[in-house]
Design an enzyme around this catalytic site. Structure first.
Site, PDB file in Angstrom:
ATOM      1  N   ASN A  73       9.470   5.537   3.791  1.00 23.94           N
ATOM      2  CA  ASN A  73      10.778   6.158   3.624  1.00 23.94           C
ATOM      3  C   ASN A  73      10.780   7.527   4.304  1.00 23.94           C
ATOM      4  O   ASN A  73       9.846   8.309   4.131  1.00 23.94           O
ATOM      5  CB  ASN A  73      11.091   6.338   2.136  1.00 23.94           C
ATOM      6  CG  ASN A  73      10.840   5.081   1.334  1.00 23.94           C
ATOM      7  OD1 ASN A  73      11.342   4.016   1.652  1.00 23.94           O
ATOM      8  ND2 ASN A  73      10.020   5.215   0.299  1.00 23.94           N
TER       9      ASN A  73
ATOM     10  N   GLU B 260       4.750  -1.801  12.786  1.00 30.09           N
ATOM     11  CA  GLU B 260       3.518  -1.888  12.012  1.00 30.09           C
ATOM     12  C   GLU B 260       2.271  -1.839  12.893  1.00 30.09           C
ATOM     13  O   GLU B 260       1.280  -1.213  12.532  1.00 30.09           O
ATOM     14  CB  GLU B 260       3.541  -3.152  11.157  1.00 30.09           C
ATOM     15  CG  GLU B 260       4.687  -3.204  10.167  1.00 30.09           C
ATOM     16  CD  GLU B 260       4.755  -2.001   9.230  1.00 30.09           C
ATOM     17  OE1 GLU B 260       3.752  -1.260   9.115  1.00 30.09           O
ATOM     18  OE2 GLU B 260       5.809  -1.790   8.614  1.00 30.09           O
TER      19      GLU B 260
ATOM     20  N   GLY C 218       0.821  -1.205   0.000  1.00 32.58           N
ATOM     21  CA  GLY C 218       0.000   0.000   0.000  1.00 32.58           C
ATOM     22  C   GLY C 218       0.849   1.246   0.000  1.00 32.58           C
ATOM     23  O   GLY C 218       0.543   2.227  -0.680  1.00 32.58           O
TER      24      GLY C 218
ATOM     25  N   GLU D  38       1.558   5.827   7.360  1.00 32.40           N
ATOM     26  CA  GLU D  38       2.938   6.140   6.969  1.00 32.40           C
ATOM     27  C   GLU D  38       3.457   7.362   7.721  1.00 32.40           C
ATOM     28  O   GLU D  38       4.640   7.425   8.075  1.00 32.40           O
ATOM     29  CB  GLU D  38       3.030   6.359   5.458  1.00 32.40           C
ATOM     30  CG  GLU D  38       2.515   5.204   4.617  1.00 32.40           C
ATOM     31  CD  GLU D  38       3.072   3.850   5.028  1.00 32.40           C
ATOM     32  OE1 GLU D  38       4.283   3.772   5.359  1.00 32.40           O
ATOM     33  OE2 GLU D  38       2.301   2.875   5.036  1.00 32.40           O
TER      34      GLU D  38
END
Length: 848
Positions: free
Chosen positions: A270, A323, A266, A301
């Site tokens: 970074n 996660e 998905g 993210e």
């Protein structure tokens, strides 16, 4: 020989010898279509006289220089490693190589847009793939600064973790971008995205007072479909929420979000340069479930900028911390800071369903998993790491108090900024802020596997008054941990045209049996709902009366979370062969038309089709599939014009079509002969209908080619591959098989799409011919393909729709004969087997 693997022990041994300081990485992206130049200057300290290795996957290594001493690549470079001997206290290593572009979504992925021929690159380095681009100590606890110098075509945009500098133009059509060094980060969150991307820019002011530049990027041919202002809006809300709750300003210099082609996941966190799948660029109408998922992903993210990027796990056994935290944080942020206020209902319908399914596979593992090597971690991006961990963190936050939880997290960020941690480091801070002892909690919830089942035990008198109410907790024999739960019990009774909650208690459940005396003396309701409001992580059971009420009246519950819990309970009972799949199908067809939550609809419709295709007794299957498709057609016709439900029901009908009458209707919808008010047959919906027609064998490969000519895009190519592989003839299946197994040139998204079409249930009769070839290809594919492609093939081509004893026996035979195969490969095959074994058990229940 290690090949491309790395063990935890090797990483620990290397960490004991090496301390990394900095990388200077120069990449030349003007050397053609296959390779790029890669020059790495690595500075690190080490134990004097020690030996170690650095990681690199490259076509050719031209130069290796250690502390001015030349090393012969022919002897030092092997098995994705460069041997380093005679280390000094301070070291400088130079490696000059040619590395390979990929089309697998790993390393530096190269894509050519079929629309305009433009070339686009992006990096994907998690777990071990920065070594495909530069020489690196590829493990998360060897952090360093990274300074990138990129030479690329002058018209391109070049993005990395640091702000993009002005390029130096060479005058020959190329230019060089010299980026500032990053803060100390792990190699897997470094990034490079390059190509003629379109961009739009904005900014926000951080809580620190710094102005943070923002960017949103996408390909030229998709740019018109990207709603960048909405992406910026969600990003700003996430920044404000997380900076306040985390008590720590955003830690990097800028924040770019890049939608890139042929992406496997998905998104990827970074640092300062997040990459997203182009699925989130909506060229056609999508469901609210997908729109909400994009919001959750954006915030997931962003949460990683702190949890994962600022503070990073020492080794991949704490991958779950990254996660699970991002899952929990993004969901609470979505619910509290955006318009998607029912995010916890979505979490229950999607994440918890995923977690419960994963936690019942033979490959289940504790949330804190044992990760022995890189192959272990590759298969551990699963429902335990993300969804169960997120569910357990939700429980933990409720137990210690959300404010104390956030305070502990804030202290954790301050103490461990730009360094590496283990689980105990977080628990220490949470114990301090909450005053609770967490070692016992951790042992039961994080260090043991399996999901508990909670069932009501109810006795009533002749007048229907409850004389005893208890909650029975069970655990699977292989994972017998009985855990403490905080949960609610809701009583729901029919009142006119509504199923209304008339009573609720909240209590602690522990042990095999928990009496609930406060419910004695109450009238037994029409439906008893354990885990009301979804506080606990456990499967729940509906008693017989409650299940009957649900089948008849589920749609009459007004609270979407309560409905989601009932949907989930009914599905769990079906999967566990405790209730008939035919009854589950009745439940769905009678109630799904009134469901309002998009993700609940999406999840339930997928489960409906699994029940019809694999779970009903074989002698009922043809009639059931017809009944399901007929029912979905009726529901689609009755759905509100232009609604989310209407779109989902039409596409579900197309997927479920199984007779010539059904495919006639699909064709009429696609051609416009039959229309639905408010539903446009846009590009993607037209393709979905064509895939259905292909699976029915009522269109030809020429028809698919014509559709591709009309939509010669990357997405069109994926749909075309799916449609061709779905054609139900032996020749079409063999052609699809050969394109995937005999040829390794197809890019990742085409492999994934073709595999999806290959196992379409409408072509199940042909799949039996591929059982033996499937098992023959497992070892060669595992040994010759990259992990991502191997996984797509091993999972995607498994002929699961057969759901037969013969398939079960063949799978067991392969596992018995290949005990020495890689554990990660055996895990994938054993998970495939578990699905068939479960289907056979449910079929047997349905036949009773």
């Amino acid at each position: 020989m290690p090949g491309e693997n790395l063990t935890r022990i090797e990483a620990q041994e290397r960490r004991a010898v090496v301390e990394t300081h900095s990388y200077e990485i120069s990449l030349n992206l003007t050397q053609g279509e296959e390779v790029f130049g890669s020059r790495s200057v690595v500075r690190f300290s080490a134990t004097p006289g020690a030996s170690t290795f650095i990681d690199l996957i490259a076509r050719e290594v031209r130069e290796i220089t250690l502390n001015g001493r030349s090393i012969d690549p022919a002897t030092a470079f092997a098995d994705s490693r460069i041997a380093l001997d005679g280390l000094e206290a301070d070291n400088e290593l130079v490696v000059d190589a040619d590395a390979l572009y990929t089309n697998t979504g790993e390393g530096l992925h190269r894509f050519v847009d079929p629309v305009d021929g433009e070339v686009y690159l992006y990096s994907q380095f998690e777990v071990p793939d920065s070594r495909r681009v530069f020489a690196v100590f590829e493990q998360p606890d060897l952090k360093a600064t990274f300074q990138f110098t990129i030479t690329a075509p002058e018209p391109w945009k070049v993005v990395s973790n640091s702000p993009t500098p002005e390029p130096k133009k060479h005058g020959d059509g190329a230019a060089t971008w010299v980026f500032e060094p990053t803060p100390r980060i792990s190699s897997y969150i470094t990034a490079l995205v390059a190509g003629p991307y379109e961009e739009t820019r904005s900014e926000l002011t951080s809580s620190s007072g710094r102005v943070i530049p923002l960017g949103v990027f996408a390909r030229k041919s998709l740019w018109q479909h990207l709603d960048a202002d909405y992406v910026f809006d969600i990003t700003r809300k996430g920044f404000a929420y997380f900076e306040e709750k985390f008590g720590y300003p955003y830690p990097f210099a800028k924040y770019d979000q890049l939608f890139v082609p042929e992406f496997n996941a998905g998104a990827m966190e970074n640092a300062g340069a997040v990459t997203f799948t182009e699925t989130y660029v909506f060229r056609s109408k999508v469901t609210d479930a997908v729109r909400e998922r994009r919001v959750v992903t954006i915030l997931h993210e962003l949460a990683h900028m702190w949890f994962g990027d600022l503070v990073t796990m020492k080794w991949w056994n704490d991958l779950w911390l990254n996660e699970s935290f991002a899952e929990w944080a993004s969901t609470i942020a979505t619910a509290e800071a955006t318009e998607w206020t029912e995010a916890w209902t979505t979490f229950n319908a999607m994440e918890k369903t995923w977690a419960y399914r994963q936690d019942q596979l033979p490959s289940t593992h504790p949330v804190v998993a044992t990760i022995n090597d890189l192959e272990d971690v590759q298969v551990n991006f699963d429902g335990i790491t993300y969804a169960k961990g997120g569910s357990v963190l939700k429980q933990l936050a409720a137990w210690v108090g959300v404010e104390a939880f956030f305070a502990g997290v804030a202290a954790y960020f301050k103490k461990h900024e730009f360094s590496n941690t283990e689980l105990s480091d977080l628990l220490t801070e949470l114990e301090t802020t909450s005053g609770r002892e967490l070692a016992t909690w951790s042992k039961k919830w994080l260090e043991t596997a399996g999901v508990n089942t909670l069932s009501p035990e109810i006795a009533t008198g002749p007048d229907g008054v409850i004389t005893r109410f208890a909650i029975v907790q069970t655990a699977p024999a292989d994972y017998p941990t009985i855990r403490p739960h905080r949960l609610g019990v809701g009583f729901y009774s029919l009142q006119g045209d509504a199923l209304v909650r008339v009573h609720r208690v909240e209590l602690d459940v522990d042990g095999d049996l928990t009496e609930v005396p406060e419910l004695k003396g109450l009238q037994r309701p029409d439906l008893v709902l354990l885990n009301d409001e979804d506080l606990a992580y456990a499967k729940i059971r509906l008693d017989e009366r409650s299940l009957t009420t649900a089948i008849e009246h589920l749609a009459k519950i007004s609270d979407p979370l309560a409905r989601s819990l009932v949907w989930g309970a009914a599905w769990d009972q079906t999967r566990d062969a405790e209730a008939s799949p035919s009854d589950y199908i009745d439940l769905v067809l009678r109630n799904i038309g009134a469901e309002t939550e998009s993700t609940t609809i999406r999840t339930t419709l997928a489960q409906l089709q699994l029940a019809a295709n694999s779970y009903v007794a074989p002698e009922k299957r043809t009639a059931t599939r017809t009944r399901v498709a007929d029912g979905l057609w009726e529901l689609a016709q009755a759905a509100e014009a232009g609604s989310d439900s209407q779109l989902q029901l039409v596409t579900a009908f197309a997927s479920a079509a199984s007779t010539s009458t059904h495919w006639d209707k699909v064709r009429q919808v696609r051609d416009g002969a039959v229309s639905f008010d408010g539903l446009d047959i846009d590009t993607d919906l037209s393709w979905q209908l064509l895939v259905s027609l292909a699976a029915g064998g009522v269109v030809t490969e020429s028809d698919i080619e014509a559709a591709l000519a009309a939509d010669n895009t990357a997405k069109g190519g994926e749909f075309a591959a799916q449609a061709k592989a779905a054609l139900p003839t032996s020749d079409a299946k063999q052609a699809a098989w050969s394109s995937l197994i005999d040829d390794d040139s197809l890019p990742n998204t085409i492999v994934r799409s073709a595999a999806l079409g290959f196992v379409h249930p409408a072509g199940v009769e042909v799949l039996g011919d591929f059982v033996a070839p499937y098992f023959d290809m497992l070892l060669p594919v595992w040994e010759s393909r990259s992990y991502q492609i191997a996984q797509y093939l091993i999972v995607g081509l498994y002929p699961a729709p057969l759901a037969s004893v013969a398939l079960r026996d063949a799978t067991r035979a392969w596992l018995a004969a290949n005990g020495e195969a890689a554990p990660a490969l055996r895990r994938l095959v054993s998970e495939n087997l578990a699905g068939v074994e479960r289907a056979l058990a449910v079929q047997e229940r349905d036949a009773q």
